[in-house]
Design a protein around this motif. Structure first.
Motif, PDB file in Angstrom:
ATOM      1  N   UNK A 207     -26.239  31.043  33.444  1.00  0.00           N
ATOM      2  CA  UNK A 207     -26.458  30.285  32.212  1.00  0.00           C
ATOM      3  C   UNK A 207     -27.383  29.083  32.389  1.00  0.00           C
ATOM      4  N   UNK A 208     -27.895  28.868  33.601  1.00  0.00           N
ATOM      5  CA  UNK A 208     -28.662  27.655  33.887  1.00  0.00           C
ATOM      6  C   UNK A 208     -30.043  28.032  34.416  1.00  0.00           C
ATOM      7  N   UNK A 218     -20.061  21.723  33.362  1.00  0.00           N
ATOM      8  CA  UNK A 218     -20.913  22.700  32.681  1.00  0.00           C
ATOM      9  C   UNK A 218     -20.662  24.104  33.231  1.00  0.00           C
ATOM     10  N   UNK A 219     -20.571  25.116  32.366  1.00  0.00           N
ATOM     11  CA  UNK A 219     -20.529  26.504  32.850  1.00  0.00           C
ATOM     12  C   UNK A 219     -21.906  26.882  33.375  1.00  0.00           C
ATOM     13  N   UNK A 239     -31.118  30.808  41.860  1.00  0.00           N
ATOM     14  CA  UNK A 239     -29.999  31.356  41.086  1.00  0.00           C
ATOM     15  C   UNK A 239     -30.480  32.526  40.239  1.00  0.00           C
ATOM     16  N   UNK A 240     -29.777  33.648  40.331  1.00  0.00           N
ATOM     17  CA  UNK A 240     -30.075  34.802  39.492  1.00  0.00           C
ATOM     18  C   UNK A 240     -28.840  35.693  39.441  1.00  0.00           C
ATOM     19  N   UNK A 241     -28.728  36.545  38.418  1.00  0.00           N
ATOM     20  CA  UNK A 241     -27.543  37.403  38.322  1.00  0.00           C
ATOM     21  C   UNK A 241     -27.423  38.408  39.466  1.00  0.00           C
ATOM     22  N   UNK A 242     -28.556  38.985  39.881  1.00  0.00           N
ATOM     23  CA  UNK A 242     -28.482  40.102  40.821  1.00  0.00           C
ATOM     24  C   UNK A 242     -29.468  39.992  41.980  1.00  0.00           C
ATOM     25  N   UNK A 243     -29.973  38.788  42.256  1.00  0.00           N
ATOM     26  CA  UNK A 243     -30.934  38.635  43.338  1.00  0.00           C
ATOM     27  C   UNK A 243     -30.328  38.835  44.721  1.00  0.00           C
ATOM     28  N   UNK A 244     -29.064  38.446  44.867  1.00  0.00           N
ATOM     29  CA  UNK A 244     -28.337  38.601  46.130  1.00  0.00           C
ATOM     30  C   UNK A 244     -27.074  39.413  45.878  1.00  0.00           C
TER      31      UNK A 244
END
Length: 265
Positions: A207-208, A218-219, A239-244
């Motif tokens: 979300x950021x 903060x979420x 930061x990413x949803x599926x990078x790692x």
């Protein structure tokens, strides 16, 4: 591993591409230099590192090369042996290593300590930030070799390839290997402080925005709808949803802003 050279003599400058086989942007930059063969004022070593992974279009063959240093000539893994060869090849060279990411489109630099070399060279590159990552340097190239890493842009994109070419030429100009001038910019400096882990889930959300401060409360991410909330302020990096596979990215603190000298009248 492919090794080439611009200019004559013993290089003290090196450019490395293809540490990860799914990050071809830097390879394009190296190939363009080899095609053009520009006249250099200092010899430059050019290396395409993990050719086997590049050919397979996978991140690595056996293990992450950028977590395998210093390597071992008798290692059981392809990358373990390759890491040892790469350290030998880069001995004595200030090295510029190109990567790409699934998390952030703008180029930024990663260093193992804010050294005088980093403070002199990185502000001359077209990057938006410098990230100091000595807390998480184990197994990475710059744990063994004096290295400036750059994230050139989004993995697999044409923009990342174009950025890689621009960044490489700016680096070579900054270290007096190519003639010309660079543009110095004010540069924020961050230090990685923690890993932001993620639980096993089917869906992930972030979300950021990277490099934008997250306030306490903060979420910032969710796994299968289970929202994570910041306990304290931090700056998200990579930061990413599926990078790692098992982490969302990293938390960082802001250290400083390196200020560009005023322009001459």
């Amino acid at each position: 591993m492919r090794v080439a050279q611009l200019g004559s003599g013993t290089p003290e400058i090196a450019v490395v591409a293809g540490v990860h086989g799914d990050e071809p942007c830097g390879v394009r930059a190296v190939e363009r230099l080899l095609d053009e063969r520009p006249t250099v004022e200092r010899p430059v070593k050019l290396i395409v590192a993990n050719e086997e992974a590049l050919e397979r279009r996978v991140r690595f063959v056996d293990e992450d090369l950028n977590r395998a240093f210093p390597g071992d000539p008798d290692a059981k893994t392809h990358e373990g042996r390759l890491a040892h060869r790469l350290v030998e090849e880069l001995d004595g060279c200030l090295t510029f290593s190109m990567h790409s990411t699934q998390s952030h489109g703008e180029p930024f630099a990663i260093v193992n300590g804010v050294s005088e070399t980093a403070k002199a060279v990185v502000p001359q590159l077209p990057v938006t930030a410098m990230v100091e990552t000595s807390n998480f340097a184990e197994g990475r190239l710059f744990s063994e070799i004096d290295t400036i890493e750059v994230e050139c842009g989004l993995q697999g994109s044409e923009t990342a390839a174009q950025n890689a070419d621009r960044l490489t030429r700016a680096f070579l100009t900054a270290v007096d290997a190519l003639p010309g001038d660079t543009i110095r910019s004010d540069l924020p400096v961050y230090r990685l402080t923690d890993v932001i882990r993620k639980q096993d889930a089917d869906t992930y959300e972030v979300f950021v925005d990277n490099f934008a401060e997250v306030e306490a409360g903060d979420p910032f991410a969710a796994a299968d709808g289970d929202t994570q909330v910041a306990d304290e302020p931090f700056y998200p990096i990579l930061m990413s949803p599926n990078g790692y596979r098992d982490v969302f990215g990293y938390a960082a603190e802001k250290l400083d802003v390196l200020t560009a000298p005023p322009a001459a009248d």
